[in-house]
Design a protein around this motif. Structure first.
Motif, PDB file in Angstrom:
ATOM      1  N   TYR A 406       0.834  -1.207   0.000  1.00 11.85           N
ATOM      2  CA  TYR A 406       0.000   0.000   0.000  1.00 11.85           C
ATOM      3  C   TYR A 406       0.870   1.258   0.000  1.00 11.85           C
ATOM      4  O   TYR A 406       0.639   2.201  -0.768  1.00 11.85           O
ATOM      5  CB  TYR A 406      -0.926   0.000   1.217  1.00 11.85           C
ATOM      6  CG  TYR A 406      -1.766   1.238   1.348  1.00 11.85           C
ATOM      7  CD1 TYR A 406      -1.298   2.363   2.044  1.00 11.85           C
ATOM      8  CD2 TYR A 406      -3.024   1.315   0.767  1.00 11.85           C
ATOM      9  CE1 TYR A 406      -2.053   3.503   2.153  1.00 11.85           C
ATOM     10  CE2 TYR A 406      -3.790   2.472   0.865  1.00 11.85           C
ATOM     11  CZ  TYR A 406      -3.302   3.557   1.555  1.00 11.85           C
ATOM     12  OH  TYR A 406      -4.057   4.695   1.647  1.00 11.85           O
ATOM     13  N   ASN A 407       1.888   1.272   0.871  1.00 13.02           N
ATOM     14  CA  ASN A 407       2.759   2.444   0.975  1.00 13.02           C
ATOM     15  C   ASN A 407       3.506   2.706  -0.313  1.00 13.02           C
ATOM     16  O   ASN A 407       3.650   3.855  -0.751  1.00 13.02           O
ATOM     17  CB  ASN A 407       3.751   2.255   2.126  1.00 13.02           C
ATOM     18  CG  ASN A 407       3.065   2.160   3.481  1.00 13.02           C
ATOM     19  OD1 ASN A 407       1.908   2.545   3.618  1.00 13.02           O
ATOM     20  ND2 ASN A 407       3.767   1.634   4.461  1.00 13.02           N
ATOM     21  N   LEU A 408       4.005   1.633  -0.958  1.00 14.15           N
ATOM     22  CA  LEU A 408       4.740   1.794  -2.207  1.00 14.15           C
ATOM     23  C   LEU A 408       3.828   2.258  -3.333  1.00 14.15           C
ATOM     24  O   LEU A 408       4.246   2.979  -4.233  1.00 14.15           O
ATOM     25  CB  LEU A 408       5.409   0.469  -2.590  1.00 14.15           C
ATOM     26  CG  LEU A 408       6.571   0.004  -1.709  1.00 14.15           C
ATOM     27  CD1 LEU A 408       7.006  -1.397  -2.090  1.00 14.15           C
ATOM     28  CD2 LEU A 408       7.746   0.964  -1.821  1.00 14.15           C
ATOM     29  N   THR A 409       2.571   1.832  -3.288  1.00 19.14           N
ATOM     30  CA  THR A 409       1.623   2.185  -4.333  1.00 19.14           C
ATOM     31  C   THR A 409       1.142   3.618  -4.208  1.00 19.14           C
ATOM     32  O   THR A 409       0.949   4.312  -5.204  1.00 19.14           O
ATOM     33  CB  THR A 409       0.411   1.232  -4.291  1.00 19.14           C
ATOM     34  OG1 THR A 409       0.872  -0.119  -4.369  1.00 19.14           O
ATOM     35  CG2 THR A 409      -0.534   1.492  -5.454  1.00 19.14           C
ATOM     36  N   THR A 410       0.948   4.087  -2.967  1.00 21.73           N
ATOM     37  CA  THR A 410       0.362   5.405  -2.746  1.00 21.73           C
ATOM     38  C   THR A 410       1.354   6.453  -2.268  1.00 21.73           C
ATOM     39  O   THR A 410       1.029   7.639  -2.227  1.00 21.73           O
ATOM     40  CB  THR A 410      -0.757   5.311  -1.684  1.00 21.73           C
ATOM     41  OG1 THR A 410      -0.181   4.884  -0.429  1.00 21.73           O
ATOM     42  CG2 THR A 410      -1.821   4.316  -2.114  1.00 21.73           C
ATOM     43  N   CYS A 411       2.578   6.001  -1.891  1.00 14.51           N
ATOM     44  CA  CYS A 411       3.574   6.901  -1.293  1.00 14.51           C
ATOM     45  C   CYS A 411       3.051   7.530  -0.007  1.00 14.51           C
ATOM     46  O   CYS A 411       3.376   8.677   0.330  1.00 14.51           O
ATOM     47  CB  CYS A 411       3.988   8.000  -2.276  1.00 14.51           C
ATOM     48  SG  CYS A 411       4.861   7.370  -3.706  1.00 14.51           S
ATOM     49  N   ARG A 412       2.195   6.815   0.709  1.00 14.80           N
ATOM     50  CA  ARG A 412       1.662   7.273   1.985  1.00 14.80           C
ATOM     51  C   ARG A 412       1.647   6.112   2.963  1.00 14.80           C
ATOM     52  O   ARG A 412       1.502   4.956   2.570  1.00 14.80           O
ATOM     53  CB  ARG A 412       0.225   7.808   1.839  1.00 14.80           C
ATOM     54  CG  ARG A 412       0.117   9.139   1.135  1.00 14.80           C
ATOM     55  CD  ARG A 412      -1.338   9.518   0.981  1.00 14.80           C
ATOM     56  NE  ARG A 412      -1.997   9.681   2.278  1.00 14.80           N
ATOM     57  CZ  ARG A 412      -2.070  10.819   2.932  1.00 14.80           C
ATOM     58  NH1 ARG A 412      -1.516  11.901   2.425  1.00 14.80           N
ATOM     59  NH2 ARG A 412      -2.690  10.891   4.090  1.00 14.80           N
ATOM     60  N   GLU A 413       1.789   6.432   4.243  1.00 13.63           N
ATOM     61  CA  GLU A 413       1.695   5.411   5.284  1.00 13.63           C
ATOM     62  C   GLU A 413       0.221   5.070   5.527  1.00 13.63           C
ATOM     63  O   GLU A 413      -0.613   5.954   5.679  1.00 13.63           O
ATOM     64  CB  GLU A 413       2.319   5.922   6.586  1.00 13.63           C
ATOM     65  CG  GLU A 413       3.832   6.054   6.532  1.00 13.63           C
ATOM     66  CD  GLU A 413       4.542   4.723   6.572  1.00 13.63           C
ATOM     67  OE1 GLU A 413       5.657   4.640   6.040  1.00 13.63           O
ATOM     68  OE2 GLU A 413       3.953   3.766   7.116  1.00 13.63           O
ATOM     69  N   SER A 414      -0.088   3.786   5.555  1.00 16.96           N
ATOM     70  CA  SER A 414      -1.456   3.359   5.823  1.00 16.96           C
ATOM     71  C   SER A 414      -1.770   3.516   7.309  1.00 16.96           C
ATOM     72  O   SER A 414      -0.979   3.135   8.169  1.00 16.96           O
ATOM     73  CB  SER A 414      -1.647   1.903   5.406  1.00 16.96           C
ATOM     74  OG  SER A 414      -2.904   1.429   5.824  1.00 16.96           O
ATOM     75  N   GLU A 415      -2.940   4.064   7.600  1.00 17.39           N
ATOM     76  CA  GLU A 415      -3.378   4.225   8.985  1.00 17.39           C
ATOM     77  C   GLU A 415      -4.362   3.129   9.393  1.00 17.39           C
ATOM     78  O   GLU A 415      -4.788   3.068  10.539  1.00 17.39           O
ATOM     79  CB  GLU A 415      -4.043   5.600   9.163  1.00 17.39           C
ATOM     80  CG  GLU A 415      -3.098   6.751   8.889  1.00 17.39           C
ATOM     81  CD  GLU A 415      -3.774   8.104   8.997  1.00 17.39           C
ATOM     82  OE1 GLU A 415      -3.085   9.112   8.822  1.00 17.39           O
ATOM     83  OE2 GLU A 415      -4.990   8.124   9.248  1.00 17.39           O
ATOM     84  N   ARG A 416      -4.702   2.270   8.465  1.00 15.55           N
ATOM     85  CA  ARG A 416      -5.703   1.244   8.733  1.00 15.55           C
ATOM     86  C   ARG A 416      -5.045  -0.025   9.257  1.00 15.55           C
ATOM     87  O   ARG A 416      -3.962  -0.399   8.820  1.00 15.55           O
ATOM     88  CB  ARG A 416      -6.480   0.925   7.461  1.00 15.55           C
ATOM     89  CG  ARG A 416      -7.558  -0.124   7.664  1.00 15.55           C
ATOM     90  CD  ARG A 416      -8.340  -0.354   6.402  1.00 15.55           C
ATOM     91  NE  ARG A 416      -9.261  -1.460   6.560  1.00 15.55           N
ATOM     92  CZ  ARG A 416     -10.027  -1.937   5.597  1.00 15.55           C
ATOM     93  NH1 ARG A 416      -9.995  -1.389   4.408  1.00 15.55           N
ATOM     94  NH2 ARG A 416     -10.835  -2.962   5.812  1.00 15.55           N
ATOM     95  N   ASN A 417      -5.712  -0.694  10.185  1.00 14.96           N
ATOM     96  CA  ASN A 417      -5.241  -1.971  10.711  1.00 14.96           C
ATOM     97  C   ASN A 417      -5.946  -3.096   9.965  1.00 14.96           C
ATOM     98  O   ASN A 417      -7.071  -3.481  10.290  1.00 14.96           O
ATOM     99  CB  ASN A 417      -5.521  -2.068  12.214  1.00 14.96           C
ATOM    100  CG  ASN A 417      -4.930  -3.324  12.815  1.00 14.96           C
ATOM    101  OD1 ASN A 417      -3.977  -3.882  12.281  1.00 14.96           O
ATOM    102  ND2 ASN A 417      -5.491  -3.772  13.924  1.00 14.96           N
TER     103      ASN A 417
END
Length: 445
Positions: A406-417
């Motif tokens: 997810y992080n590599l795809t969006t360049c954002r840290e995921s906040e979801r568990n």
């Protein structure tokens, strides 16, 4: 040979700056096609001010974009490899001397501890390589030869250590002379990773990225990313077909991605593995008609020599059609089969013909690392964290892997568990999260 330790000096007009960037991106495209001759590029004359200008501008932008960062590093390492292969003895000697000079100058001004260790090791290696006996030897067909060896801290040549190409003695890797190119490439890769990570936290870099001229150049990077498919687009809707499955495979959980890669390589799967992958594709939305097309396409191809399954669609068409229809509840007992759970895949006893199961549970560290890195530019820290987690809890390691994708795809840290019980749950949750993010972005626009 240039590690680009020193930035360019002087004044470059905006037109020339953009030309340097465009030509370097063109160079990257040629590298992907493996049809490059560096001499054809006027702004890639090695270690010239314009060559360094193009490199440092793209390095600056790589600080702000994870997807481009890994592409940038891979291309720069490949460019260095091409240059190394083009040297004669005199060229190599001059380039090594220049690199040694720049290394010593950088060593005197840097205060970063990790970089100091790397530059100190590089200095010792260059001094050894500049010995006439070594220099003359490595360019005169020393393939497989270990007449000379260089001792290097093992963490500066991890690719060689992972492939068991070197001996380890008291924390040092003994690099035989025939691996001199791989050693330099490994050091260069580590250097680029380090300086880009270090630059990312620098306030001056943040200010530079806000410069309108840099933003204008960023448009060329975006065009390059779009042209080369950097990143993964989420799949909208619930229909997976025989064409988009190859792009969507990048979002598969590792267990199914592994089976998919084996199928792509060998054009065949063992019976149980084919059963698991078919149920998974059904679960994520592939209609039966598309499933028939997909398996017909794969099993109509010639099987690889290492494949244990030698059946073909042409000779066993009725059998395969019946099997697929059966999984979709249209034949036999008409049972509605579901994808196997994570627990089943983790506890499954694999036979000699099987290549499935849960990689986080059943792969050794070397094979797991290779699989994780085969499609994803995972950095070493994330990779080791996943390896450590899998030893105690495979599901947690899989969850970490999902977040990394997810992080590599969006360049954002995921906040979801994320929580999931099967490979289908994994894919649907990740895809839903990516679609939701795209929808939120479009609403803002």
């Amino acid at each position: 040979m240039s590690f680009y330790l020193k930035p360019p000096r002087g004044i470059v007009n905006l037109h020339t700056l953009e030309a340097c960037v465009k030509e370097r991106l063109t160079c990257y495209n040629f590298l992907k096609k493996q049809s490059l001759e560096v001499t054809h590029f006027q702004y890639l004359v090695e270690d010239s001010s314009l060559d360094r200008t193009g490199h440092f501008i793209l390095r600056l932008i790589a600080c702000s974009n994870t997807k481009f960062k890994y592409d940038f590093i891979e291309n720069e390492v490949q460019l260095l490899e091409i240059r190394l292969c083009s040297y004669d003895t005199q060229d190599l000697k001059l380039c090594l001397k220049r690199l040694l000079k720049h290394t010593r100058e950088t060593l005197n001004i840097t205060t970063n501890k990790s970089l100091l260790q790397l530059l100190a090791a590089l200095t010792r290696i260059l001094l050894f390589m500049l010995k006439n006996a070594y220099l003359n030897h490595i360019l005169n067909d020393c393939e497989g030869c270990n007449l000379f060896t260089i001792e290097v801290p093992f963490y500066f040549c991890l690719p060689l250590v992972a492939k068991l190409e070197v001996n380890l003695v008291n924390g040092f890797a003994e690099i035989p002379c025939y691996l001199w190119k791989k050693l330099l490439l490994s050091l260069y890769r580590i250097y680029l990773n380090h300086v880009i990570n270090h630059m990312s936290s620098n306030e001056n870099v943040a200010y530079a990225l806000e410069d309108p001229r840099v933003k204008e150049i960023w448009k060329h990077i975006q065009a390059y990313n779009l042209k080369n498919g950097v990143g993964i687009q989420p799949h909208y809707g619930n229909k997976i077909d025989a064409l988009n499955i190859f792009e969507q495979a990048k979002l598969f959980p590792l267990c199914m991605l592994n089976l998919f890669k084996v199928l792509e390589k060998k054009n065949r799967l063992a019976h149980n593995d084919r059963f698991d992958l078919s149920l998974y594709l059904k679960g994520i939305g592939m209609p039966m008609s598309e499933s028939l097309k997909f398996w017909e396409d794969m099993y109509s191809k010639e099987h690889s020599t290492c494949s244990r399954c030698t059946h073909s669609w042409q000779k066993n068409e009725k059998r395969y059609i019946y099997g697929i229809r059966h999984l979709y509840g249209l034949e036999g007992s008409r049972k509605n089969y579901q994808c196997r759970s994570c627990t089943y895949l983790q506890t499954r006893v694999l036979g000699p013909r099987d290549e499935g199961g849960c990689p986080f549970k059943q792969f050794d560290d070397i094979n797991l690392r290779n699989l994780l890195k085969s499609d994803f530019p995972i950095n070493s820290q994330e990779l080791e964290a996943i390896i450590i987690a899998r030893n105690s809890e495979p599901v947690e390691a899989c969850r970490m892997f999902l977040k990394t994708v997810y992080n590599l795809t969006t360049c954002r840290e995921s906040e979801r568990n994320f929580t999931f019980m099967s490979p289908v749950d994994y894919y649907l949750q990740l895809n839903k999260e990516l679609i939701g993010r795209e929808d939120r972005k479009s609403k803002k626009v």
